[in-house]
Structures are given as structure tokens and as C-alpha cells.
Write a protein that holds these residues in place. Structure first.
Motif, PDB file in Angstrom:
ATOM      1  N   PRO A 119       0.858  -1.303   0.165  1.00  0.00           N
ATOM      2  CA  PRO A 119       0.028   0.081  -0.237  1.00  0.00           C
ATOM      3  C   PRO A 119       0.908   1.091   0.134  1.00  0.00           C
ATOM      4  CG  PRO A 119      -1.126  -1.613   1.392  1.00  0.00           C
ATOM      5  CD  PRO A 119       0.413  -2.244   0.929  1.00  0.00           C
ATOM      6  N   LEU A 120       2.000   1.245   0.632  1.00  0.00           N
ATOM      7  CA  LEU A 120       2.878   2.315   0.579  1.00  0.00           C
ATOM      8  C   LEU A 120       3.437   2.556  -0.705  1.00  0.00           C
ATOM      9  CD1 LEU A 120       4.790   2.077   4.000  1.00  0.00           C
ATOM     10  CD2 LEU A 120       2.839   3.536   3.500  1.00  0.00           C
ATOM     11  N   ASP A 130      15.093  11.735  16.889  1.00  0.00           N
ATOM     12  CA  ASP A 130      14.887  10.435  16.896  1.00  0.00           C
ATOM     13  C   ASP A 130      13.349  10.061  16.820  1.00  0.00           C
ATOM     14  OD1 ASP A 130      17.277   9.205  17.782  1.00  0.00           O
ATOM     15  OD2 ASP A 130      17.211  10.174  20.030  1.00  0.00           O
ATOM     16  N   ASN A 131      12.587  11.124  16.201  1.00  0.00           N
ATOM     17  CA  ASN A 131      11.413  10.657  15.764  1.00  0.00           C
ATOM     18  C   ASN A 131      11.000   9.893  14.406  1.00  0.00           C
ATOM     19  OD1 ASN A 131      10.963  13.561  17.424  1.00  0.00           O
ATOM     20  ND2 ASN A 131       9.400  12.344  17.852  1.00  0.00           N
ATOM     21  N   GLY A 132      10.240   9.062  14.507  1.00  0.00           N
ATOM     22  CA  GLY A 132       9.876   8.603  12.960  1.00  0.00           C
ATOM     23  C   GLY A 132       8.536   8.410  12.729  1.00  0.00           C
ATOM     24  N   TRP A 133       8.107   7.129  12.083  1.00  0.00           N
ATOM     25  CA  TRP A 133       6.879   6.914  11.620  1.00  0.00           C
ATOM     26  C   TRP A 133       5.759   7.514  12.599  1.00  0.00           C
ATOM     27  CZ3 TRP A 133       4.858   6.129   7.171  1.00  0.00           C
ATOM     28  CH2 TRP A 133       3.521   5.809   6.896  1.00  0.00           C
ATOM     29  N   ASP A 162       9.775  -1.680   5.316  1.00  0.00           N
ATOM     30  CA  ASP A 162       9.941  -2.322   6.580  1.00  0.00           C
ATOM     31  C   ASP A 162      10.278  -1.172   7.764  1.00  0.00           C
ATOM     32  OD1 ASP A 162       8.873  -4.783   6.036  1.00  0.00           O
ATOM     33  OD2 ASP A 162      11.086  -5.424   5.391  1.00  0.00           O
ATOM     34  N   THR A 163      11.432  -0.291   7.155  1.00  0.00           N
ATOM     35  CA  THR A 163      12.078   0.850   8.177  1.00  0.00           C
ATOM     36  C   THR A 163      11.400   2.185   7.881  1.00  0.00           C
ATOM     37  OG1 THR A 163      13.430   1.160   6.362  1.00  0.00           O
ATOM     38  CG2 THR A 163      14.294  -0.503   7.913  1.00  0.00           C
ATOM     39  N   ARG A 164      10.254   2.212   6.836  1.00  0.00           N
ATOM     40  CA  ARG A 164       9.589   3.538   6.546  1.00  0.00           C
ATOM     41  C   ARG A 164      10.850   4.377   6.073  1.00  0.00           C
ATOM     42  NH1 ARG A 164       5.680   0.261   7.506  1.00  0.00           N
ATOM     43  NH2 ARG A 164       3.860   0.623   8.318  1.00  0.00           N
ATOM     44  N   THR A 165      11.592   4.143   5.242  1.00  0.00           N
ATOM     45  CA  THR A 165      12.672   5.053   4.516  1.00  0.00           C
ATOM     46  C   THR A 165      12.663   4.972   3.123  1.00  0.00           C
ATOM     47  OG1 THR A 165      14.281   3.315   4.840  1.00  0.00           O
ATOM     48  CG2 THR A 165      14.250   4.871   6.687  1.00  0.00           C
ATOM     49  N   LEU A 166      13.025   6.165   2.754  1.00  0.00           N
ATOM     50  CA  LEU A 166      12.985   6.514   0.982  1.00  0.00           C
ATOM     51  C   LEU A 166      14.223   6.877   0.625  1.00  0.00           C
ATOM     52  CD1 LEU A 166      11.184   6.581  -1.435  1.00  0.00           C
ATOM     53  CD2 LEU A 166      11.030   8.889  -0.916  1.00  0.00           C
ATOM     54  N   ILE A 167      14.827   6.249  -0.289  1.00  0.00           N
ATOM     55  CA  ILE A 167      15.958   6.856  -0.927  1.00  0.00           C
ATOM     56  C   ILE A 167      15.993   7.098  -2.147  1.00  0.00           C
ATOM     57  CG2 ILE A 167      18.636   6.119  -1.752  1.00  0.00           C
ATOM     58  CD1 ILE A 167      18.001   5.889   1.549  1.00  0.00           C
ATOM     59  N   MET A 168      16.244   8.290  -2.513  1.00  0.00           N
ATOM     60  CA  MET A 168      16.242   8.987  -3.813  1.00  0.00           C
ATOM     61  C   MET A 168      17.485   9.126  -4.422  1.00  0.00           C
ATOM     62  SD  MET A 168      13.065  11.829  -3.022  1.00  0.00           S
ATOM     63  CE  MET A 168      13.188  12.571  -4.683  1.00  0.00           C
ATOM     64  N   THR A 169      17.777   8.993  -5.562  1.00  0.00           N
ATOM     65  CA  THR A 169      19.037   8.771  -6.334  1.00  0.00           C
ATOM     66  C   THR A 169      19.149   9.799  -7.438  1.00  0.00           C
ATOM     67  OG1 THR A 169      19.619   6.596  -5.407  1.00  0.00           O
ATOM     68  CG2 THR A 169      21.089   7.486  -7.100  1.00  0.00           C
ATOM     69  N   ILE A 179      15.756   9.660   3.324  1.00  0.00           N
ATOM     70  CA  ILE A 179      14.668  10.437   4.015  1.00  0.00           C
ATOM     71  C   ILE A 179      13.898   9.361   4.678  1.00  0.00           C
ATOM     72  CG2 ILE A 179      12.136  11.041   3.083  1.00  0.00           C
ATOM     73  CD1 ILE A 179      13.558  11.622   0.397  1.00  0.00           C
ATOM     74  N   ARG A 180      13.468   9.919   5.829  1.00  0.00           N
ATOM     75  CA  ARG A 180      12.624   8.982   6.944  1.00  0.00           C
ATOM     76  C   ARG A 180      11.225   9.407   6.572  1.00  0.00           C
ATOM     77  NH1 ARG A 180      14.655   9.990  12.884  1.00  0.00           N
ATOM     78  NH2 ARG A 180      16.629   9.454  11.863  1.00  0.00           N
ATOM     79  N   LEU A 181      10.267   8.564   6.464  1.00  0.00           N
ATOM     80  CA  LEU A 181       8.748   8.959   6.350  1.00  0.00           C
ATOM     81  C   LEU A 181       8.284   9.012   7.504  1.00  0.00           C
ATOM     82  CD1 LEU A 181       7.746   6.351   3.610  1.00  0.00           C
ATOM     83  CD2 LEU A 181       8.297   8.548   3.279  1.00  0.00           C
TER      84      LEU A 181
END
Length: 462
Positions: free
Chosen positions: A122-123, A156-159, A224-231, A251-253
């Protein structure tokens, strides 16, 4: 290039320490020959018949890995990459050695089948519109979904804003743009389009950053980690903070839904301290179809401009004939408010902390009180503050709910504050004739006609 220099320095640091005491000897370590660099790229077909799973392995001791696999980059010695789409992929590997960077010949691999399970989440769909589709996002500069385009969070904040480390650097400030336009200039910041058309591709049109212009790159979403890598592309952002993030592509979502998403990037310590800059986006479709809600006027605050029966206000203040009633300033609750057009905004002493209510007020009104009484058949007023007692009388103008204190008397004082109430005529701005024992009374001490605003102090029965 900056990232490469940092990696190389980390590798060379032990060498610098060893040679630091050798006079006039600045020679670096030896750069390895390409023949000395050993690495492997594997496609275990038992995991994916189409070769979608690719394992990258650097087998050269004492070197740092620099992989570029087309849809992303990695610095791990061993890493696993999963390609969802069939096609030809070029994998580049460089090794950072003590003498410099050794760039190896590219390796071309073939992925012969799609494995869309790797993007069937879904993400992924929320971000890109799903396989074969694309989805365009814009910065929420007009506050159509969020309160504004930029929030601030702890490192240290996340999803969903959760604190990822107990006792960690977790906090947030979510400024509304209407009251904080200094955050960034208003304007069209461009578009950011993610797609899954034969691969995970992204195009970012930076209208407010001409030095970046249009960027075309790839991305990888780790669900799983709610992260995004843009290259080779960076998310939409403002020019004022362009130089405050060393790695815009990491990027941290914080959130991602069909209509809105939040990207968090790490601000450098040199730019007002390390923190997460959280950029807020809405889908272009949501923005184009957005209709502002009709403002709901809830009317004035409860108790505003109260109506009293004849003698009711006098009885409320004094407790009745031949009685007296003591009132305290609500220092531990909500002691002061600015009531404009019948509506106040403070919720507690903290609402105006320091610039309004502060420790000087707490000290000034501690163990202090006022009293209205009718002892001896006279309407008396007493102010007891810091061991000093001031007495006089009072009158009530019932048609305006105004109370006039004799002898220039006032409510409790704090000469060190700009809010110090010096008026001898005060107005009952808010009161609760049937519930004053629990809700108290608000005395207005000064009025700004241009704003239709009362500065009012809240007194309660102790």
C-alpha cells in the motif's frame, strides 16, 4: 563528491594517526591496482527465477564499498538488491582505498522477469499510484492538508511521529504557515512525480531552485523501515535550507497516505542544530480538487458579556448580605487572556509563558487575594498582597457590568510586568452566574477598541 571525500577521510584516518609524528612525511597509502580489487555480483535463481535478487559483495579487505546499481546506491560491504522489473541493469563498483578511489569496469546484468511482489505494498501504491502508473506531489505551501509546508522534529522521531529511542531526542514543532510566513517564501515550488513504469523513477521540477532545475532519478522505498532513498533527485524544498542538509536523498517517512505525505531529512548541526526538517506534501490531484471548508463561527466564549438579574452580580462577588468572599488570581490554572470579539485563546499560564505570564507574576501574587464584602452594610473592597492591606469601597454599574474601586484601588499588582492592571474601573467580561464557584470570573482591565479586545484576569474562589 563531498560524500566521497568524507568516506575517504574515514578510511585514511588511522594512517594519519600513525604518520603524525614523522617529520615532513605526508605520503598517503598505496592506491590498489584494479587487479587487486575483488568483488562479486550474484543472482541466485533459487530466490528469483528471473534473477531479480542481486547480491553485491566486496571481497577486498581494507576498502570501502561504493556501489551504484541504477535504482540506488550503497556503501555496504555486502548488500542485497531486489529489482521488481525485468530489464538490463548496469552495476558500477568503486573501492575507496588508502591511496584513492579505484573505479572498476561496470557489470551488466539481465533480469528476465518481473517480480512485482517487491512493489506490491500500500505504501508503494500511495507514493507512485501503483505499477504502470505515476503520481505527482506538490509542497503544501497553501496549507490545504497540513498547517503548513514545514514542521520540525527531533532526530529520534519516526513514523507517525513516534519516538524510536526511549529517552531520545524526541519533540516536535508544527508551525502554522499563516502565522509563520518567515519559514519560506510563498510561491510555486514545482512538482515531484514518482512512477512505476518499468522501474522506480522520479522526476522533480524545482521551480524555486533554478540551480537544481529538473532532476531525473530513481528511488527505493523500504516499507519495513519506513525510509525512502532518492538517487540523482532531491525532494521539493526551499532555497533557504538547501545547504543545510548533506543528504537530501536519505529520507525518513513520517506519514504517507493517498492524499498526503511527510518527508523528514536531517538538518546539519551547523544550521541551528541537528533536527529533522519535515516537509509536508499533498498529491496534485488532492490539491486540484481541494475545496476550502466553510468557516464555522462557534460564537463567543461561554460566559462572555454575561447577563445578571438585579443584585445577582453583587451577591456573586460578596456571597450575600453581611457576607464577604475572597478571590484568588488563578495562577496555577489560566490566569490571563486576551479576549477579542468575545473569544479568548489562552488555555493555561503556559500559553503566554515569559512574554506574558511569568515567574515575576507567580511571586507577586503568591499568598495574595482580594475580597468583596458587605460587612456593616457597606460595599467594601480589600486587597491583601505581600503583607500589605489596601481597603476601600466599590460600586457596580449593572447595565454595563462595570465595577469601580474607590481610592484608586486595583486588582492584584505586578509592577514589573507590562500587563500590570492599574485601572480602578474593571469590567466583568466573562462570568458564569450559575457556575461561578468552579469557573470563576474574568475581570477586564484594559480595552483595545481597534481590536475589540479585552485584557482580562481570571479570579477564582480558593
Amino acid at each position: 563528491m563531498k560524500r566521497i571525500k568524507i568516506l575517504l577521510y574515514a578510511l585514511l584516518a588511522p594512517l594519519f594517526l600513525i604518520t603524525a609524528c614523522q617529520d615532513d612525511n605526508y605520503e598517503l597509502g598505496r592506491m590498489l591496482d584494479k587487479s587487486e580489487i575483488k568483488f562479486r555480483i550474484e543472482q541466485p535463481l533459487n530466490l528469483d527465477a528471473g534473477g531479480n535478487t542481486v547480491i553485491l559483495i566486496n571481497e577486498t579487505p581494507g576498502t570501502l564499498s561504493m556501489w551504484d546499481y541504477g535504482t540506488g546506491r550503497s556503501e555496504r560491504r555486502v548488500d542485497t538488491v531486489r529489482f521488481a522489473f525485468e530489464g538490463e541493469y548496469i552495476i558500477k563498483f568503486s573501492a575507496a582505498t588508502a591511496g584513492g578511489i579505484v573505479e572498476m569496469d561496470p557489470v551488466t546484468i539481465q533480469v528476465t522477469q518481473n517480480n512485482l511482489a517487491y512493489v506490491d505494498d500500500p505504501l508503494w501504491t500511495a507514493l507512485s499510484g501503483g505499477v504502470g502508473n505515476e503520481k505527482t506531489w506538490i509542497l503544501d505551501i497553501d496549507a490545504k492538508y497540513f498547517d503548513g509546508p514545514l514542521y520540525f522534529y527531533g532526530t529520534d522521531n519516526g513514523w507517525e511521529g513516534a519516538c524510536m529511542n526511549e529517552g531520545g531526542d524526541c519533540w516536535n514543532w508544527n508551525p502554522d504557515y499563516a502565522g509563520n510566513t518567515w519559514l519560506m517564501p510563498a510561491g510555486d515550488y514545482g512538482t515531484m512525480t514518482f512512477n512505476l513504469k518499468g522501474g522506480p523513477f522520479v522526476t522533480v521540477n524545482h521551480k524555486m531552485l533554478p540551480n537544481r532545475g529538473t532532476e531525473n532519478g530513481t528511488y527505493f522505498l523500504d516499507t519495513d523501515t519506513r525510509t525512502l532513498i532518492m538517487t540523482d533527485a532531491t525532494p521539493l524544498h526551499d532555497a533557504g535550507r538547501d545547504g543545510c542538509v548533506s543528504s537530501w536523498g536519505n529520507i525518513r517517512l513520517l506519514s504517507l497516505t493517498e492524499n498526503a505525505m511527510q518527508f523528514a531529512v536531517l538538518r546539519m548541526n551547523s544550521c541551528e542544530g541537528a533536527a529533522l526538517l519535515v516537509y509536508n506534501y499533498v498529491s496534485k490531484e488532492y490539491s486540484d480538487n481541494w475545496v476550502p471548508e466553510e468557516p464555522v463561527d462557534a460564537g463567543p466564549d461561554e460566559g462572555y458579556n454575561p447577563t445578571f438579574a438585579p443584585g445577582q452580580l453583587l451577591n456573586m462577588l460578596t456571597g450575600g448580605a453581611s457576607s464577604g468572599r475572597v478571590w484568588n488570581l488563578d495562577a496555577s490554572g489560566n490566569p490571563v487572556d486576551w479576549i477579542a470579539g468575545g473569544k479568548g485563546w489562552t488555555e493555561s499560564a503556559a500559553s503566554s509563558s515569559d512574554w506574558g505570564w511569568n515567574t515575576s507574576w507567580e511571586t507577586a501574587v503568591a499568598d495574595s487575594w482580594i475580597r468583596f464584602d458587605r460587612f456593616g452594610g457597606t460595599q467594601n473592597y480589600t486587597r491583601r498582597q505581600k503583607g500589605a492591606t489596601t481597603t476601600g469601597t466599590f460600586t457596580i454599574k449593572e447595565d454595563t457590568n462595570e465595577i469601580t474601586l474607590s481610592n484608586g484601588n486595583t486588582l492584584l499588582q505586578n509592577p514589573d510586568s507590562w500587563m500590570n492592571p492599574t485601572a480602578s474601573t474593571i469590567k466583568v467580561v466573562k462570568a458564569f452566574p450559575n457556575d461561578f464557584q468552579s469557573k470563576g470570573i474574568w475581570f477586564g482591565t484594559s480595552y483595545d477598541a481597534g481590536k475589540d479586545e479585552w485584557l482580562a484576569f481570571h479570579y477564582i474562589i480558593p
